[in-house]
Write an enzyme that holds these catalytic residues in place. Sequence first.
Site, PDB file in Angstrom:
ATOM      1  N   ASP A 196      23.039 -45.701 -19.200  1.00 55.66           N
ATOM      2  CA  ASP A 196      21.893 -46.100 -18.926  1.00 55.66           C
ATOM      3  C   ASP A 196      21.456 -47.623 -18.706  1.00 55.66           C
ATOM      4  O   ASP A 196      22.569 -48.365 -18.626  1.00 55.66           O
ATOM      5  CB  ASP A 196      21.074 -45.823 -20.426  1.00 55.66           C
ATOM      6  CG  ASP A 196      19.568 -45.200 -20.364  1.00 55.66           C
ATOM      7  OD1 ASP A 196      18.727 -45.999 -19.473  1.00 55.66           O
ATOM      8  OD2 ASP A 196      19.332 -43.972 -20.530  1.00 55.66           O
ATOM      9  N   HIS A 266      17.228 -45.891 -14.529  1.00 55.59           N
ATOM     10  CA  HIS A 266      18.213 -46.239 -15.502  1.00 55.59           C
ATOM     11  C   HIS A 266      19.321 -46.680 -15.148  1.00 55.59           C
ATOM     12  O   HIS A 266      20.298 -46.533 -16.105  1.00 55.59           O
ATOM     13  CB  HIS A 266      18.115 -44.954 -16.634  1.00 55.59           C
ATOM     14  CG  HIS A 266      16.886 -44.308 -17.112  1.00 55.59           C
ATOM     15  ND1 HIS A 266      16.403 -45.269 -18.168  1.00 55.59           N
ATOM     16  CD2 HIS A 266      16.002 -43.510 -16.870  1.00 55.59           C
ATOM     17  CE1 HIS A 266      15.369 -44.564 -18.585  1.00 55.59           C
ATOM     18  NE2 HIS A 266      14.910 -43.356 -17.654  1.00 55.59           N
ATOM     19  N   GLU A 327      12.385 -40.656 -14.934  1.00 59.29           N
ATOM     20  CA  GLU A 327      11.765 -42.165 -15.137  1.00 59.29           C
ATOM     21  C   GLU A 327      11.922 -42.765 -13.980  1.00 59.29           C
ATOM     22  O   GLU A 327      12.181 -44.050 -14.189  1.00 59.29           O
ATOM     23  CB  GLU A 327      11.951 -42.699 -16.461  1.00 59.29           C
ATOM     24  CG  GLU A 327      11.023 -41.772 -17.465  1.00 59.29           C
ATOM     25  CD  GLU A 327      11.217 -42.310 -18.795  1.00 59.29           C
ATOM     26  OE1 GLU A 327      10.461 -42.081 -19.759  1.00 59.29           O
ATOM     27  OE2 GLU A 327      12.153 -42.975 -19.219  1.00 59.29           O
ATOM     28  N   TYR A 419      13.238 -34.277 -30.648  1.00 56.37           N
ATOM     29  CA  TYR A 419      13.592 -35.786 -30.355  1.00 56.37           C
ATOM     30  C   TYR A 419      13.951 -36.060 -31.712  1.00 56.37           C
ATOM     31  O   TYR A 419      13.002 -36.532 -32.599  1.00 56.37           O
ATOM     32  CB  TYR A 419      12.688 -36.342 -29.592  1.00 56.37           C
ATOM     33  CG  TYR A 419      13.020 -36.242 -28.242  1.00 56.37           C
ATOM     34  CD1 TYR A 419      12.789 -37.596 -27.490  1.00 56.37           C
ATOM     35  CD2 TYR A 419      13.229 -35.190 -27.610  1.00 56.37           C
ATOM     36  CE1 TYR A 419      13.348 -37.369 -26.025  1.00 56.37           C
ATOM     37  CE2 TYR A 419      13.604 -35.049 -26.219  1.00 56.37           C
ATOM     38  CZ  TYR A 419      13.507 -36.411 -25.584  1.00 56.37           C
ATOM     39  OH  TYR A 419      13.655 -36.104 -24.182  1.00 56.37           O
ATOM     40  N   PHE A 420      15.260 -36.271 -32.278  1.00 55.05           N
ATOM     41  CA  PHE A 420      15.620 -36.959 -33.704  1.00 55.05           C
ATOM     42  C   PHE A 420      15.335 -38.184 -33.799  1.00 55.05           C
ATOM     43  O   PHE A 420      15.709 -38.724 -34.961  1.00 55.05           O
ATOM     44  CB  PHE A 420      16.939 -36.438 -33.931  1.00 55.05           C
ATOM     45  CG  PHE A 420      17.169 -34.713 -34.085  1.00 55.05           C
ATOM     46  CD1 PHE A 420      15.919 -33.861 -33.978  1.00 55.05           C
ATOM     47  CD2 PHE A 420      18.340 -34.141 -34.108  1.00 55.05           C
ATOM     48  CE1 PHE A 420      15.917 -32.654 -34.037  1.00 55.05           C
ATOM     49  CE2 PHE A 420      18.620 -32.849 -34.032  1.00 55.05           C
ATOM     50  CZ  PHE A 420      17.173 -32.053 -34.014  1.00 55.05           C
ATOM     51  N   THR A 470      18.657 -44.064 -29.137  1.00 54.64           N
ATOM     52  CA  THR A 470      19.490 -44.862 -30.197  1.00 54.64           C
ATOM     53  C   THR A 470      18.725 -46.483 -30.242  1.00 54.64           C
ATOM     54  O   THR A 470      19.199 -47.259 -30.574  1.00 54.64           O
ATOM     55  CB  THR A 470      20.893 -44.797 -30.218  1.00 54.64           C
ATOM     56  OG1 THR A 470      21.224 -45.251 -28.943  1.00 54.64           O
ATOM     57  CG2 THR A 470      21.739 -43.589 -30.498  1.00 54.64           C
TER      58      THR A 470
END
Length: 760
Positions: A196, A266, A327, A419-420, A470
């Site tokens: 990313d 990204h 995106e 989405y955790f 994260t």
Amino acid sequence: MKLFTLTLVLFISLVDVALAQNDPYEGLIPAPVSLVKATGTFTFGKLTVVKADKPKDKAVELFKDFLVNNRGLANKVIKYSPTTKSGGTSVILTSRGADKLPAEAYKLTITPRKITVIGKGAGLFYGIQTLIQLFPVDKTVAANLPCMVINDEPRFGYRGMMLDVSRHFFNVAQVKKVIDLMAAYKLNNFHWHLVDGQGWRIEIKKYPKLTEIGGTRQQTMFGTNRDWPDGQPYTGFYTQDEIRDVVKYAAERYINIVPEIEMPAHSDAALRAYPELMCTPDTSVKNPARTNGLYCPTEETFTFLENVLTEVMALFPSKYIHIGGDEANKQPWKESAFCQALMKQLNLKDEKELQSYFIQRMEKFINSKGRSIIGWDEILEGGLAPNATVMSWTGEQGGIAAAQQKHNVIMTPQTTGLYFDHYQSRSPLEPVSFGRYAEFSETYKYEPIPKVLTADERKYIVGLQGNLWTEFVPTVAKLQYQILPRIFALSEIAWSKPENKDYQSFSEVRLAKHFERLDAMHYNYRVPTAFEVIDTMMIGAQFTMAPKTVVPGARIVYTLNGRDPVDTDLGYESPITFNIPAGEKRVFKAVVITPSGRRSLPTSTIMYNQAPVAAANYTGNSAGLKFTLIKGNFTAPDQLDYAPKDSAGIAKTLETSEFRKTRPASGIIYEGYISIPADGVYNFSAAAYNDTQLFIDDNKIADNEGALSLFKGYHKIKIKYFYTAPVPGTRRRGNPAIRIYMIAPGTMDKKLITGDVLYN
């Protein structure tokens, strides 16, 4: 409606006992297709013999490791022969009889003298995982297992979990612990987000600068992350040998690893290392690109990506290669003379079609190597690549559109609890996370197959996935907190038949043993709160509080003075009845403390003996609410009270899409009246992905979920809300809707409040 009486509490207690005694699945997660209980028990002890078709099969060896490491047993493992008779107790692990079973299916039979697991490949492995779950958590030498017959198979072929290691890097041992959890709960695809804008985490021999330069960012902080901006370089990557090791480790647990190599956006980390792959901006453009983390679609770029993917595919045997595609801020392409000329040459009408050209070209290369691509749902823009699988994340619409075009779909919408990285509740005491909410119950109740699809189209929904980004997950403890217990819910919706799901039984009975197991393995997890709703207000004169915990051996402490409970406060033992004087409030706060010392977040229940609120003197009937727009970036609704106002008007809906077109970040205050049809106690709640405050007659609804006693007529309503522009480099989109719900007296029906009851 959250109004408690002594009768109701006693009823709930009896229901809890009944649930525990009549659990149809013996605490198993995910729920099997069928489980038929039988009389008797099987006693597993030191002399129990394990027989297997292939004693050296990895699934058999993993079972042997479980016995050694978790039970302290070194049971003999011998080759299974159906003609050989033996005394004593035995466990038979075999593929004999598995030919007619579906893929990944198994049959588990427990009698007083014999346990038989029938399955082939992954099926045998999953049967063993089910058997392991039936063992008690305590390490007594002998284990009594109830007799039963289980027939089981998965609902979906793709059952995934994604871990982003670009923003925060996790080493091989830490990644393997995630894989262990997945394997134990029958998830079979590990989506490894290796690349990313923040870091390139996989060694590519041909391009060493990808990890030498692209693997490092200048400080810990990223975007809106609240890590301290310490100026210390942050780095980390996996060597190709480490990748091979993890791939082998996962394969032994029947988990396929799907690598993700982002393109065309990204890509900042790669472009830091090889800036020649960027587009050269047109200096005559007055509004230059906000960011340039986008590959330029030159031949040099395609050669680079093909070389990278060649090395990646040599490391990962996965059928799927994920190429991102989401995106993409296409402003650099708009400013690039090369891109504009290429679009004319290819007869492409806009930059969306240029992205489609980019994706389709990469797909042809990947297909030529015998693989298939997965992309986020933006790859639909400009035309879908012919053989692509779509991972639907922005909502369900991308997945629906792809299925209608007869493309395979993996559902992972950020709007449905998958989405955790999202907050697990609205409590301000939750660890800092991404500013949306994915409560445990929402995850469990998600149905992956949209009703709008036809029977033929539904077959293209091949699975679903939970995601952990994260930005806000710098430690293993935070990683485990974010996915536990939500990964249990993910397991059940991915594996179990919808008719076998029961949230009450799942959350109040079956989870107990799994929390006990997590404690035994020293995993960090979010302890379920004493009440499922963190903060609420209840109306009445008498209340009975009956907090509860599903964690074995946990205790509950509470306070009545408004303080958050600590270990030395009152210990809850049995339901407590409160009589509240007229016009007064009492606050009941409770915390769960596990045997290992982990603590839940505190819950706060306001008990309010409130006199009904008189209707307002309002005679108008103009539909909609007044709005005040407040331009700026905000982190809490209270900030809107002090910021300068921008504009005002009348809104006929609570959608914010129109505002976002001209103001990517703003606060909004809605004010007006709501029509209450009859006297009574009404429950209100608000739902939005950013923090929201709801007021009825100037009473703030605690945690956006609470009750008020109201007389028939018009009552004041006020909503304070803010939204923020996506941070460059994140894959987050603001949901443009605020939803206000109301439960009328005498019902349990939660109805969405729409414009027909709102007035200015």
